[in-house]
Enzyme design. Sequence first.
Site, short mmCIF file in Angstrom:
data_model
loop_
_atom_site.label_atom_id
_atom_site.label_comp_id
_atom_site.label_asym_id
_atom_site.label_seq_id
_atom_site.Cartn_x
_atom_site.Cartn_y
_atom_site.Cartn_z
N LYS A 123 0.90 -1.26 -0.08
CA LYS A 123 0.04 -0.17 -0.09
C LYS A 123 0.58 1.35 0.11
CE LYS A 123 -4.13 -1.82 2.21
NZ LYS A 123 -5.07 -1.57 3.32
N ASP A 171 -10.93 3.33 2.19
CA ASP A 171 -11.21 2.88 3.45
C ASP A 171 -11.75 3.69 4.37
OD1 ASP A 171 -10.25 0.30 3.32
OD2 ASP A 171 -8.31 0.73 4.03
P1 NAP Z 1 -1.81 -2.69 12.09
O1 NAP Z 1 -1.06 -1.59 10.97
O2 NAP Z 1 -0.63 -4.11 12.09
O3 NAP Z 1 -1.76 -2.38 13.49
C1 NAP Z 1 -2.43 -3.26 14.40
C2 NAP Z 1 -2.79 -2.28 15.43
O4 NAP Z 1 -3.20 -3.46 16.45
C3 NAP Z 1 -1.91 -1.52 16.39
O5 NAP Z 1 -2.44 -0.43 17.00
C4 NAP Z 1 -1.47 -2.65 17.62
O6 NAP Z 1 -1.10 -1.96 18.64
C5 NAP Z 1 -2.74 -3.40 17.78
N1 NAP Z 1 -2.62 -4.45 18.42
C6 NAP Z 1 -2.37 -5.68 17.65
N2 NAP Z 1 -2.35 -6.87 18.55
C7 NAP Z 1 -3.00 -6.30 19.84
C8 NAP Z 1 -3.39 -6.82 21.06
N3 NAP Z 1 -3.47 -8.32 20.93
N4 NAP Z 1 -3.96 -6.19 22.02
C9 NAP Z 1 -4.32 -4.79 21.86
N5 NAP Z 1 -3.70 -4.13 20.43
C10 NAP Z 1 -3.27 -4.86 19.49
O7 NAP Z 1 -2.94 -3.51 11.30
P2 NAP Z 1 -4.27 -2.80 10.42
O8 NAP Z 1 -3.91 -2.80 9.17
O9 NAP Z 1 -4.32 -1.13 11.40
O10 NAP Z 1 -5.34 -3.56 11.02
C11 NAP Z 1 -6.15 -3.69 11.93
C12 NAP Z 1 -7.30 -4.62 11.87
O11 NAP Z 1 -8.33 -3.99 11.03
C13 NAP Z 1 -7.14 -5.94 11.55
O12 NAP Z 1 -7.78 -6.91 12.02
C14 NAP Z 1 -7.50 -5.79 9.94
O13 NAP Z 1 -7.97 -6.93 9.42
C15 NAP Z 1 -8.54 -4.80 9.91
N6 NAP Z 1 -9.21 -4.04 8.93
C16 NAP Z 1 -10.43 -4.06 8.46
C17 NAP Z 1 -10.74 -3.52 7.38
C18 NAP Z 1 -11.99 -3.70 6.93
O14 NAP Z 1 -12.42 -3.26 5.85
N7 NAP Z 1 -12.93 -3.80 7.79
C19 NAP Z 1 -9.72 -2.71 6.51
C20 NAP Z 1 -8.52 -2.56 7.06
C21 NAP Z 1 -8.24 -3.18 8.16
P3 NAP Z 1 0.63 -1.55 18.66
O15 NAP Z 1 0.71 -0.33 17.94
O16 NAP Z 1 0.59 -1.26 20.16
O17 NAP Z 1 1.40 -2.86 18.21
#
Ligand code: NAP
Length: 279
Positions: free
Chosen positions: A67, A103
């Site tokens: 991305k 998004d």
């Molecule tokens: P990312 O950039 O890897 O960020 C992950 C986030 O989750 C960070 O804030 C991280 O905190 C936190 N985290 C991870 N494990 C955790 C835990 N066990 N307890 C508390 N916080 C935790 O991922 P992302 O791209 O933002 O995606 C996040 C979620 O959104 C995923 O589940 C993804 O599938 C979903 N998503 C959905 C859509 C949709 O269309 N519905 C679109 C995009 C993403 P730290 O910074 O402290 O590590």
Amino acid sequence: MTRLRVGIIGDPVEHSISPAMQQPAFDALGIDAVYEKWPTNAAELPDRIASIRLPDALGANVTAPHKLAVMELIDDITPLARRIGAVNTVINRDGHLTGDNTDEHGFAASLTAAFPEMKLDKAVMLGAGGAARAVSLALETLGAADVAVWNRDRARAERLKDEIAPDLLRPIEPDVETLRGELTEASVLVNATSAGWHRGEHPIPLELLDMLPDGAIVADLVYRDTDLLLAARKRGLGALDGLGMLVHQGARGFELWTGKRAPVDVMMAAAIEERAKRA
Ligand code: NAP
């Protein structure tokens, strides 16, 4: 006439729900196009992007890990995608490639479709990763006055505030007592962390949901009912999973590629069916 092409570029893309919801949308509108999975590693990315400049390509969706890298390979980036700092949709117009990010629209449209009467004032957002960037801007679009950002890594929440919306986002201490106080005034709680896909996994203690006011909404970006959403529903709160965000972001992409209104109901039904197959 040549069949039009569009696809999802990532590594991996096997798990993607996009083909299952985009193809029925093209079919429903009688557009002769095929939506494909285009697995692409970093070394292959330049050639892959070059291939969507061809006349039969409408564009592409872009997912992890490309991305950011894709931004160097295209001609234009919309102000929104630039602000979010990531491109998830590329549009081909006569060989000229524009990168956008759908998004923010996906989250805002999903929330308003599910809760049209929603009154958004203060929100609490869990997480400060990539998805949180789009959610922050969606909350801004929807008129939030204040968004408390709770992230395990507080420094990341501070960076999010500085880079995305300094006047809206308010990083808070990542401890349970601070969160407990913030929730008492929140009309929306968003889980934008990746915690919650597995049963028994939740980003915060579930009893904290009792602090939310009556009528509050809990939105989770995970594509299915998480423990957080099940607990919210049990408590009588609004609950929304992430499938609607996925569908609405895809619908915006479809509209950018085709210039036609996306059949959102068709896409939603197909996405729900695909999710059920994987359960
Ligand atoms: P990312 O950039 O890897 O960020 C992950 C986030 O989750 C960070 O804030 C991280 O905190 C936190 N985290 C991870 N494990 C955790 C835990 N066990 N307890 C508390 N916080 C935790 O991922 P992302 O791209 O933002 O995606 C996040 C979620 O959104 C995923 O589940 C993804 O599938 C979903 N998503 C959905 C859509 C949709 O269309 N519905 C679109 C995009 C993403 P730290 O910074 O402290 O590590």
